[in-house]
Structures are given as C-alpha cells and as structure tokens.
Scaffold this motif. Structure first.
Motif, PDB file in Angstrom:
ATOM      1  N   ASN A   1       0.834  -1.185   0.000  1.00 33.35           N
ATOM      2  CA  ASN A   1       0.000   0.000   0.000  1.00 33.35           C
ATOM      3  C   ASN A   1       0.869   1.235   0.000  1.00 33.35           C
ATOM      4  O   ASN A   1       2.060   1.196   0.256  1.00 33.35           O
ATOM      5  CB  ASN A   1      -0.931  -0.004   1.212  1.00 33.35           C
ATOM      6  CG  ASN A   1      -1.918  -1.136   1.117  1.00 33.35           C
ATOM      7  OD1 ASN A   1      -2.392  -1.452   0.039  1.00 33.35           O
ATOM      8  ND2 ASN A   1      -2.201  -1.761   2.246  1.00 33.35           N
ATOM      9  N   GLU A   2       0.213   2.339  -0.232  1.00 35.62           N
ATOM     10  CA  GLU A   2       0.951   3.566  -0.460  1.00 35.62           C
ATOM     11  C   GLU A   2       1.310   4.220   0.866  1.00 35.62           C
ATOM     12  O   GLU A   2       0.450   4.401   1.725  1.00 35.62           O
ATOM     13  CB  GLU A   2       0.047   4.476  -1.281  1.00 35.62           C
ATOM     14  CG  GLU A   2       0.749   5.660  -1.843  1.00 35.62           C
ATOM     15  CD  GLU A   2      -0.221   6.501  -2.662  1.00 35.62           C
ATOM     16  OE1 GLU A   2       0.052   7.679  -2.829  1.00 35.62           O
ATOM     17  OE2 GLU A   2      -1.253   5.950  -3.087  1.00 35.62           O
ATOM     18  N   HIS A   3       2.550   4.584   1.026  1.00 34.62           N
ATOM     19  CA  HIS A   3       2.976   5.272   2.242  1.00 34.62           C
ATOM     20  C   HIS A   3       3.017   6.767   2.000  1.00 34.62           C
ATOM     21  O   HIS A   3       4.021   7.317   1.559  1.00 34.62           O
ATOM     22  CB  HIS A   3       4.359   4.782   2.658  1.00 34.62           C
ATOM     23  CG  HIS A   3       4.309   3.452   3.343  1.00 34.62           C
ATOM     24  ND1 HIS A   3       5.397   2.873   3.927  1.00 34.62           N
ATOM     25  CD2 HIS A   3       3.288   2.596   3.543  1.00 34.62           C
ATOM     26  CE1 HIS A   3       5.034   1.714   4.456  1.00 34.62           C
ATOM     27  NE2 HIS A   3       3.768   1.526   4.234  1.00 34.62           N
ATOM     28  N   VAL A   4       1.886   7.402   2.239  1.00 38.13           N
ATOM     29  CA  VAL A   4       1.904   8.872   2.220  1.00 38.13           C
ATOM     30  C   VAL A   4       1.543   9.321   3.611  1.00 38.13           C
ATOM     31  O   VAL A   4       0.818   8.667   4.340  1.00 38.13           O
ATOM     32  CB  VAL A   4       0.879   9.463   1.230  1.00 38.13           C
ATOM     33  CG1 VAL A   4       1.423   9.408  -0.156  1.00 38.13           C
ATOM     34  CG2 VAL A   4      -0.447   8.745   1.332  1.00 38.13           C
ATOM     35  N   ARG A   5       2.045  10.476   3.944  1.00 38.75           N
ATOM     36  CA  ARG A   5       1.848  10.912   5.318  1.00 38.75           C
ATOM     37  C   ARG A   5       0.486  11.521   5.528  1.00 38.75           C
ATOM     38  O   ARG A   5      -0.047  11.512   6.598  1.00 38.75           O
ATOM     39  CB  ARG A   5       2.919  11.922   5.688  1.00 38.75           C
ATOM     40  CG  ARG A   5       4.228  11.227   5.653  1.00 38.75           C
ATOM     41  CD  ARG A   5       5.262  11.862   6.504  1.00 38.75           C
ATOM     42  NE  ARG A   5       6.537  11.201   6.241  1.00 38.75           N
ATOM     43  CZ  ARG A   5       7.635  11.860   6.002  1.00 38.75           C
ATOM     44  NH1 ARG A   5       7.611  13.162   5.975  1.00 38.75           N
ATOM     45  NH2 ARG A   5       8.756  11.216   5.788  1.00 38.75           N
ATOM     46  N   TYR A   6      -0.035  12.106   4.547  1.00 38.41           N
ATOM     47  CA  TYR A   6      -1.385  12.645   4.667  1.00 38.41           C
ATOM     48  C   TYR A   6      -1.993  12.568   3.301  1.00 38.41           C
ATOM     49  O   TYR A   6      -1.315  12.390   2.309  1.00 38.41           O
ATOM     50  CB  TYR A   6      -1.360  14.087   5.175  1.00 38.41           C
ATOM     51  CG  TYR A   6      -0.692  15.045   4.227  1.00 38.41           C
ATOM     52  CD1 TYR A   6      -1.433  15.758   3.289  1.00 38.41           C
ATOM     53  CD2 TYR A   6       0.688  15.214   4.247  1.00 38.41           C
ATOM     54  CE1 TYR A   6      -0.813  16.618   2.412  1.00 38.41           C
ATOM     55  CE2 TYR A   6       1.305  16.080   3.368  1.00 38.41           C
ATOM     56  CZ  TYR A   6       0.547  16.783   2.457  1.00 38.41           C
ATOM     57  OH  TYR A   6       1.163  17.630   1.581  1.00 38.41           O
ATOM     58  N   ASN A   7      -3.251  12.715   3.243  1.00 39.52           N
ATOM     59  CA  ASN A   7      -3.909  12.609   1.949  1.00 39.52           C
ATOM     60  C   ASN A   7      -5.004  13.641   1.844  1.00 39.52           C
ATOM     61  O   ASN A   7      -6.145  13.354   1.559  1.00 39.52           O
ATOM     62  CB  ASN A   7      -4.467  11.212   1.758  1.00 39.52           C
ATOM     63  CG  ASN A   7      -5.282  10.818   2.953  1.00 39.52           C
ATOM     64  OD1 ASN A   7      -5.369  11.539   3.928  1.00 39.52           O
ATOM     65  ND2 ASN A   7      -5.893   9.656   2.876  1.00 39.52           N
TER      66      ASN A   7
END
Lengths: 361, 321
Positions: B20-26
């Motif tokens: 899955n995608e590791h972004v800190r915020y979306n």
C-alpha cells in the motif's frame, strides 16, 4: 502411512493396542467414545450442578457423560439422528440439548425424559445450532447450507424468523445479545438479538481463505460480548473487535503450522473455545495439537504434543476447569486418510492453570 | 491507490515491502471522497482509500456519533473520517500532528517514498496503480504456488489480501460438505464428484499461478469492481445434499428403543448404559463405510445426471451485486 507424520514412534494405522501414542498428553480419556468422528463438544451450563459433556458424531449419535470431580466419566444417555450430527447446544437451564444434523433436522432432547423431538427443518444439512435466551423470547438459531439462518420457537413447526444469506452457513456463535454467522466465500454477518434477531452489520473478512470456526469473546469484565475469533483453513486465527478503539486492536496470528518458516504444512483450525473467566482462548487443529493463547498479551501460553489424529472439536466447562478435546478425523485431507476402524477419543484436561493469562509486566 | 493506514500511524510492519501507499497525509484525496462515504455501512468494498484517523486525534474521534444514525456502526470508518477533514482548522491540526509523528518513521518509507518525502500529492494514478497491481499479481501467484505443497485444504475461496474480494473461479467447499457426500453416496460416486471438482480447482489455481495477460485483465476487471464477489455462485452442490436426498434408513432406530431411560430406579442402569456404549461388534456402524451396493445409495437427485455440472460456468461479469 501416518498422515501426521514425523512421529518417531512406530505408530501404525489401525493398531490400537499401543496406549501411549494416542494420548501423548496423558489426559483423561472419556469412556465409551463415539464410533465415528466427533463433530462437536459442549459442556453443560452453570445452571446445572456438576459437569455434563455432550458430543455429537458422524455416527449419527449424540452422547452424554457426567464428568465427576475426580475425573471419572460416566456415560449417561444417547440419542440418534438419521444422519451425522453436526452441532449441539445446551439450553440455558441445562434441561435440554439441541442437536443439528446433516439429515436437515434439528432436535430437542429432553434429558430428564430422555426423549428427542424434532424442532427444526431445513432444505439442506444444518451446520450450526445455538440456543438463544433473551428477556423477551427464547429460541433455537439454526444455520444451514441452504443459505438461511432460522429461529425456532420449539413449540411451533414453522420458524418465527428466517434470515436469508448469500451463502451456506459454515459456522456461528451466540453470546447474547450478539450473534455472529460466517458463510462460504468469507461472508461475515453480525446479528443483534435484543428484541428480535436481526442483521446488524456485515464485515469484511480479516482472512484470506475459507472461514472454519468462530467464537465470540467478552470484555475484560466478562460482562458483554465485544468481538470474535475467527479460524480458517489456513492455519490462522483472526481476533476482531466489533468496535476497536484503534485499528491495531484487530490482528491475526498463525497457528497449527508444522514449522515456523517455509516450507511448512498448513493445517485447518477446527475449533476455538474461550475460557469463561480468563478470556484466553484454546485452538485445535488438524495437525493433532491444541494450543492456548492469550489474545491481550498476544502470546502463546501452551502448546500440546502432537496426537496421531486431528483434533476435530473442543470445549471448556462453565467453571473454566476442564478442557475437552476430541481426537478424530476431520476430513481435512480427504477420504484417503479416513479409517473407519480408527478409534476416536475425547480427552479431558484440567486447564485452570494452563489457561491463566500471562501476567502483565 | 490504497493508502497504508498503519504507515500513517507510524506503524507499518511491512515497511518498504508494503503493497500500500505510504503517504503521510492525503488531504487532496479525502476531499473528493467525503461524498461517497456518508452511509453508515461504508465498509463494503467502497473504502478503497479511506483514511484512518490518527491515534493522536482523540478529540476528533468523539465526533463519531455526529455522523452516524441511530446505533453507531462500528466500522463506519468512512463516517468518522469525515469529521477529521470536514472543518478547516481541525484539518490543519490533524495534518500537523500526523506530520510531526511521522518524522520518526522515516525508515519505513517504501516504494512511494519519493512521493511522501516531497509531501505532495502522488504522481499520476497510472503509475501508482500499475505498481500496486504488479504486487497483487505477485502475491496471488506465490500463494497459488504454495498452496499444494502446504497441503492446505484445497477447496477454499481466496483473496489476495484481507478485506478484499475473493478471486473468481475458486469456490468455497467445506470438508463437512465433502464428507456428507461420501456418507450419502458411497465411495464410487464420491470419487467421481471429487475428481471433477479437483480438476476445476487445479486448473484455476494454475491459471492464477502462471498469470497470463488474459488472467490478469480479467482479475483486474473483477477485483476493480465494487461488486461483492461470490465465487461460489456457480456451485450447485446444493442439489447433492438438498431436498430429496436422504441418508440410508437407519437400523439404529432400534438402539434408541433398547436404551434404558435415565429415570429408571433400576440400580443396574449404569452398567447397562456402559454396555450399550461399547463399540458394538456385531452391528458395525453402517454409516462408517457405506458399501457400494446400490441398495444403500439413494437414487440420484433430479439434476444428478449433471454431476459434472456442479460448477456452472458463471462469467465474471455476472457476479451478483
């Protein structure tokens, strides 16, 4: 030709004169076990003084034993169905036993009169039966491979309610006011039972493979149900809270696998039982072992030695002292490993110590 | 694609291997999704990109009740997320707390690291998706390869990850169902049924293991849709143990009659009970090994002529909603 092979002893299939191999844990052996695989085990509720054990088997019979405090097991009575018995359930007052069978009927066995009467009918084998006791009603919940869950007032021949699901019912559990039903294709439904049984919520499955067994657990005070443990054919159990305080509360763990790393043999988890006061759980699998786990500390408390057959069912007594497990073939490896001459056993073990939760550091 | 909720809490155990995608915020994503996640039962395959509120946002969590009707749905992840990102000031606060926390989890960056570090919305969705799909195909292929060697129960449904739809073509059959067929029909017919069933499963597992382009595209089509999967829909096992099928009439009925009632005062009741419980030698358990003779086998059910039709072919597009 031993299926559960790596036993160093020369255990040969069918030669049952060696008494040491079939009971490696040296647990108490219940006398006069059924002649075919045991599908379900259940202890009497707290309302009945003493401990009585019911076992349903593929020999179409349901047997009842009284378990005395010194460990003696006294056969008490038995009843028959027209087909293999798949599930049993005690009534809340301990006077009746409900039995569900592959003959598409469920019966109510009045123990005092030793009479069984049919109380439910489905279009396909009935896989699960659970007695529901609510302040305003009581009924028997039956789940069947005909994709329905029906609720029966035992006095009437038509169900008081029927819920149609998408798929065949594979396993279910009831802890008032919550009921969990799991079906084929990993469907998971939660029912609430307060005024009348109704569908409450569908869940996405926390597992990747077929669901096999489900058991509801309560909160720390043991006052109300908060979640369930779900066992699969893939040697894995998922612990799932209905309302987790954080997503990390829900997790899965591997169990009943031959070795910790690949290549490994993966066995089905046949049954899960929760301890009534400790909240710890026991799992049994087709690898012929049972294990005790502490789900809050996320550790394994104890594992057993390997039995020569799979362990097909388990149960814990209402006072939390006795752990019963059945050593019989569960068909997890097909008919090739089925030996009708093989004896089936039910063992009893004192679990009051072994199932105590891990002390918090 | 799917955002890793655990990474957002600083706890992704897969780290760089995470699918899955590791972004800190979306921030940009959630805005677009609020509309679609307003129903209470928002967890049926529609929450592909839900955001789990950070553990630190306890104040926000209490707003859960505002967005739910009647009784709160425990898995209203969609609903509770709305509260986190609905008001501007709160949102800002949320972002900060998430960002601050994630400085410590830099080591858990994964393939999406390039995106996360820049703290920008992700690149074009095409790139992200194809990487995600590749890992999905890999998982499926590996699981199929391991399945036979692990001696796992073969007739089970399968999904490549938890909470995902089952893959088409692999229906669910329980050991008890197979065993019931054995007890109903005897060895010969049981083996016929099993042989056909095994063939179907083996074929499908091989298809999934070797992942031709055709397999891939049909998988994408099926798993990309939000329709709940039901791979067993094509299974017509019901007729084999449904109405009209019966276990051979039991000569065991006699047992019950001979059985002493528990209420008798007779002091020898106990011993009699024990005798009857002993494995009866003379009268062997008829259901243990059903003889192949036809007198014990019920006439096949009406649709039984189509034994091989236990699996009707159901095109993927027909999966029922």
């Amino acid at each position: 030709m031993s299926v559960f092979g790596n036993t160093s002893s020369s255990f040969s299939f069918g030669a049952s004169n060696t008494t040491t191999n079939h009971n490696p844990m040296k647990d108490i052996e219940v006398t006069s076990p059924p002649d075919d695989s045991i599908s379900c085990l259940e202890f009497s509720p707290a309302t009945l003084p003493g401990n009585f054990l019911i076992a349903g088997s593929w020999a179409n019979d349901i047997r009842c034993w009284q378990i005395e405090d010194n460990g003696q097991t006294v056969p008490k009575a038995q009843q028959m169905h027209q087909g293999p018995v798949l599930d049993v359930s005690w009534s809340d007052d301990g006077t009746k036993v409900f039995t569900a069978s592959a003959d598409k009927t469920a019966k109510m066995w009045d123990l005092a009169a030793n009479q069984a009467t049919q109380v439910a009918q489905h279009d396909a084998p009935i896989k699960t039966c659970h007695w529901i006791k609510s302040p305003n009603y009581s009924c028997l919940m039956t789940g069947s491979w005909d994709k329905t869950v029906k609720f029966w007032d035992t006095r009437s021949s038509s169900p008081m309610k029927a819920i149609t699901l998408n798929e065949r019912v594979y396993c279910a559990d009831v802890v008032y006011p919550m009921a969990m039903v799991s079906c084929a294709d990993k469907k998971l439904v939660c029912l609430k039972l307060e005024s009348e049984p109704q569908e409450y919520q569908k869940f996405d499955s926390p597992l990747k493979y077929q669901h096999r067994c489900i058991s509801i657990f309560k909160n720390k005070m043991q006052s109300s149900p908060v979640g369930f443990a779900l066992g699969s054919i893939e040697g894995r159990v998922a612990i799932h809270y209905i309302q987790p305080s954080s997503p990390r509360d829900n997790f899965t763990f591997k169990c009943h696998r031959s070795t910790p790393t690949q290549p490994q043999e993966i066995h089905v988890v046949n049954s899960i039982a929760f301890h009534p006061t400790f909240g710890t759980l026991a799992t049994v699998g087709s690898d012929g072992k049972y294990s005790f786990w502490d789900k809050d500390a996320r550790t394994k408390l104890k594992g057993s030695e390997q039995l020569p057959q799979s362990i097909s069912a388990c149960a814990i007594s209402h006072n939390g002292n006795i752990f019963a497990y059945a050593s019989s073939y569960d068909w997890s490896k097909g008919h090739e490993h089925y030996n009708p001459q093989q004896k089936n056993y039910i063992f009893l073990k004192n679990c009051a110590e072994d199932m105590k939760p891990r002390a918090k550091k | 694609m799917v955002i890793c909720k655990f990474y957002q809490q600083g706890n992704c155990k897969f780290g760089s291997r995470c699918y899955n995608e590791h972004v800190r915020y979306n921030e940009n994503r959630s805005r677009g999704q609020q509309r679609s996640q307003n129903d209470n039962y928002g967890n049926r395959g529609r929450n592909q990109n839900y955001v789990q509120p950070s553990r630190f946002d306890d104040s926000n969590r209490q707003h859960k009740s505002h967005t739910t009707d009647n009784y709160s749905s425990p898995f209203n992840r969609g609903g509770s997320n709305n509260t986190n990102f609905s008001s501007g000031s709160e949102k800002h606060h949320t972002q900060q707390s998430i960002d601050k926390f994630h400085w410590t989890s830099k080591s858990q960056s994964n393939r999406f690291n390039a995106l996360a570090e820049l703290e920008e919305p992700p690149l074009s969705s095409n790139t992200v998706q194809s990487e995600d799909h590749a890992s999905m195909f890999k998982t499926i292929s590996e699981d199929m390869a391991l399945w036979p060697s692990s001696k796992m129960w073969p007739f089970s449904c399968y999904s490549y990850a938890k909470e995902k739809n089952c893959v088409e073509g692999l229906a669910d059959i329980q050991p008890e169902e197979i065993r019931t067929l054995y007890y109903l029909y005897g060895l010969e017919r049981y083996r016929n049924i099993l042989d056909e069933v095994e063939l179907i499963y083996t074929k499908r597992k091989e298809e999934l293991r070797y992942m031709s382009e055709e397999t891939k595209s049909s998988l994408l089509l099926q798993l990309g849709s939000s329709i709940e999967s039901n791979p067993s829909a094509g299974l017509s096992i019901y007729s084999l143990y449904g109405p009209g099928t019966e276990f051979k009439s039991s000569s065991k009925v006699a047992d019950v009659a001979a059985f002493p009632t528990q209420s008798t005062v007779n002091p020898t009741v106990t011993s009699t009970t024990t005798d009857l419980f002993k494995p009866a030698v003379a009268q062997s358990n008829p259901s243990a090994l059903p003889p192949p003779s036809s007198s014990f086998i019920q006439p096949p059910p009406a649709t039984g002529g189509a034994l091989g039709q236990m699996f009707k072919t159901v095109p993927a597009a027909e999966t029922k909603p």
